[in-house]
Design a protein around this motif. Structure first.
Motif, mmCIF file in Angstrom:
data_model
loop_
_atom_site.group_PDB
_atom_site.id
_atom_site.type_symbol
_atom_site.label_atom_id
_atom_site.label_comp_id
_atom_site.label_asym_id
_atom_site.label_seq_id
_atom_site.Cartn_x
_atom_site.Cartn_y
_atom_site.Cartn_z
ATOM 1 N N PRO A 262 45.181 39.813 40.444
ATOM 2 C CA PRO A 262 46.472 39.182 40.734
ATOM 3 C C PRO A 262 46.700 37.866 40.004
ATOM 4 O O PRO A 262 47.557 37.071 40.427
ATOM 5 C CB PRO A 262 46.390 38.954 42.249
ATOM 6 N N GLU A 263 45.982 37.619 38.920
ATOM 7 C CA GLU A 263 46.098 36.336 38.227
ATOM 8 C C GLU A 263 47.529 35.987 37.844
ATOM 9 O O GLU A 263 47.922 34.807 37.878
ATOM 10 C CB GLU A 263 45.211 36.326 36.973
ATOM 11 N N VAL A 264 48.322 36.999 37.435
ATOM 12 C CA VAL A 264 49.699 36.696 37.010
ATOM 13 C C VAL A 264 50.518 36.061 38.125
ATOM 14 O O VAL A 264 51.476 35.325 37.867
ATOM 15 C CB VAL A 264 50.404 37.967 36.485
ATOM 16 N N LYS A 265 50.153 36.316 39.380
ATOM 17 C CA LYS A 265 50.864 35.715 40.498
ATOM 18 C C LYS A 265 50.631 34.205 40.578
ATOM 19 O O LYS A 265 51.343 33.496 41.280
ATOM 20 C CB LYS A 265 50.431 36.384 41.805
ATOM 21 N N ARG A 266 49.599 33.721 39.875
ATOM 22 C CA ARG A 266 49.294 32.286 39.843
ATOM 23 C C ARG A 266 49.522 31.704 38.452
ATOM 24 O O ARG A 266 49.069 30.619 38.133
ATOM 25 C CB ARG A 266 47.835 32.054 40.259
ATOM 26 N N ALA B 62 47.600 44.812 35.959
ATOM 27 C CA ALA B 62 47.602 43.514 35.284
ATOM 28 C C ALA B 62 48.961 42.828 35.348
ATOM 29 O O ALA B 62 49.044 41.604 35.495
ATOM 30 C CB ALA B 62 47.166 43.681 33.831
ATOM 31 N N LEU B 63 50.042 43.592 35.231
ATOM 32 C CA LEU B 63 51.375 42.997 35.139
ATOM 33 C C LEU B 63 52.029 42.755 36.489
ATOM 34 O O LEU B 63 52.882 41.874 36.606
ATOM 35 C CB LEU B 63 52.284 43.889 34.289
ATOM 36 N N THR B 64 51.640 43.541 37.517
ATOM 37 C CA THR B 64 52.211 43.328 38.853
ATOM 38 C C THR B 64 51.307 42.469 39.726
ATOM 39 O O THR B 64 51.783 41.816 40.658
ATOM 40 C CB THR B 64 52.447 44.661 39.584
ATOM 41 N N GLY B 65 50.003 42.498 39.462
ATOM 42 C CA GLY B 65 49.059 41.779 40.311
ATOM 43 C C GLY B 65 48.831 42.437 41.653
ATOM 44 O O GLY B 65 48.185 41.863 42.537
ATOM 45 N N GLU B 66 49.350 43.648 41.841
ATOM 46 C CA GLU B 66 49.222 44.320 43.134
ATOM 47 C C GLU B 66 47.843 44.959 43.294
ATOM 48 O O GLU B 66 47.159 45.261 42.317
ATOM 49 C CB GLU B 66 50.325 45.363 43.287
ATOM 50 N N PHE B 67 47.461 45.178 44.558
ATOM 51 C CA PHE B 67 46.137 45.694 44.880
ATOM 52 C C PHE B 67 46.151 47.218 44.967
ATOM 53 O O PHE B 67 47.196 47.838 45.164
ATOM 54 C CB PHE B 67 45.655 45.158 46.234
ATOM 55 N N ILE B 68 44.968 47.811 44.849
ATOM 56 C CA ILE B 68 44.770 49.218 45.171
ATOM 57 C C ILE B 68 43.674 49.294 46.222
ATOM 58 O O ILE B 68 42.845 48.386 46.360
ATOM 59 C CB ILE B 68 44.400 50.071 43.935
ATOM 60 N N ASP B 69 43.669 50.396 46.984
ATOM 61 C CA ASP B 69 42.649 50.539 48.027
ATOM 62 C C ASP B 69 41.468 51.355 47.517
ATOM 63 O O ASP B 69 41.455 51.835 46.372
ATOM 64 C CB ASP B 69 43.254 51.149 49.293
#
Length: 257
Positions: free
Chosen positions: A131-135, A160-167
């Motif tokens: 989630p680096e892009v979120k910061r 990489a571009l959304t910074g969203e997680f996967i389970d």
């Protein structure tokens, strides 16, 4: 290691398995300089001691690693070890196998540590992401380069571009995780480690080396490059011992040479 380094990272033996625990639970095991140095020192020991065959990297307190310690970052601290990269691991893998045992979150630099391990066992509730892009940052400790090698290109791009997680289920489906456990990830990692320890240590080390290095070999050179390494295995005492043990229906007595 200094007292601070030993506090941040704990390295304990369980037979031939070296368990390396990031021990900063109050900070969700965010990586600082001392913890990075602790991991690097433990991995040096793994490769130096013949009795150690496999390492398991995990985190204390129900989290694997939440990434770089941002408070340390603001102070100008960098959790890198020269020649070894982020967390003492991302740029240089040990010669012997290392397994990530993931509980909770493996995020940002934590994910980059995880994907720098050879195998991954995760609890079913684990979460993964860069989630680096979120910061306003980038996953520059290997995430942007290694993740597309391990999962489909477009999935890596989306992460990489959304910074969203996967389970964990999605990570397993993508091949990012070897095994998902309902119980302790450490128990699953120990089971995998014991299976590796039952095999010839020289054969294991060379097999890992070929799998890693062959990704950079050209089609024209790959057989010649492999031929530089496999004779070390086939001419070894362990190769003869393995054949003899099979013929005699007994467990082999490996010497690692």
């Amino acid at each position: 290691m200094s007292d601070d380094v030993q506090t941040q990272v704990q390295a304990t033996d369980q037979g031939s398995v070296l368990i390396i625990t990031i021990n900063r639970p109050d900070a969700k095991n965010a990586m600082n300089k001392a913890a990075a140095e602790g991991i690097a020192a433990a991995l040096d020991r793994l490769d130096a001691e013949d009795d150690l065959r496999v390492a398991i990297l995990t985190g204390a307190g129900g989290t694997f690693c939440s990434g770089m310690d941002l408070k340390g970052f603001l102070r100008g601290e960098t959790p890198f070890v020269e020649g070894r990269g982020f967390g003492g691991l991302t740029q240089q893998s040990p010669a012997k196998p290392i397994i990530a045992a993931v509980e909770g979150y493996a995020l940002a630099g934590g994910l980059e540590l995880m994907i720098s391990c050879d195998l991954v066992v995760a609890n079913a509730n684990a979460k993964f992401g860069i989630p680096e892009v979120k910061r306003g940052l980038a996953a520059a400790a290997g995430g942007l380069m290694k993740l597309p090698d391990q999962i489909p290109h477009k999935v890596a791009m989306e992460m990489a571009l959304t910074g969203e997680f996967i389970d964990a289920a999605r990570a397993h489906e993508l091949g990012l995780v070897n095994r998902v456990t309902d119980g302790s990830a450490m128990d699953g990692a120990m089971e995998l480690a014991r299976a590796i320890c039952a095999n010839g240590p020289l054969a294991v080390r060379i097999s890992k080396q070929i799998i890693e290095e062959s990704r950079g070999w050209s089609l024209e050179s790959r057989w010649d490059e492999q031929a530089k390494l496999t004779p070390l295995v086939f001419a070894s005492e362990d190769a003869r011992e393995g054949a003899a043990a099979f013929a005699e229906k007994r467990a082999p007595n490996w010497k690692g040479k």
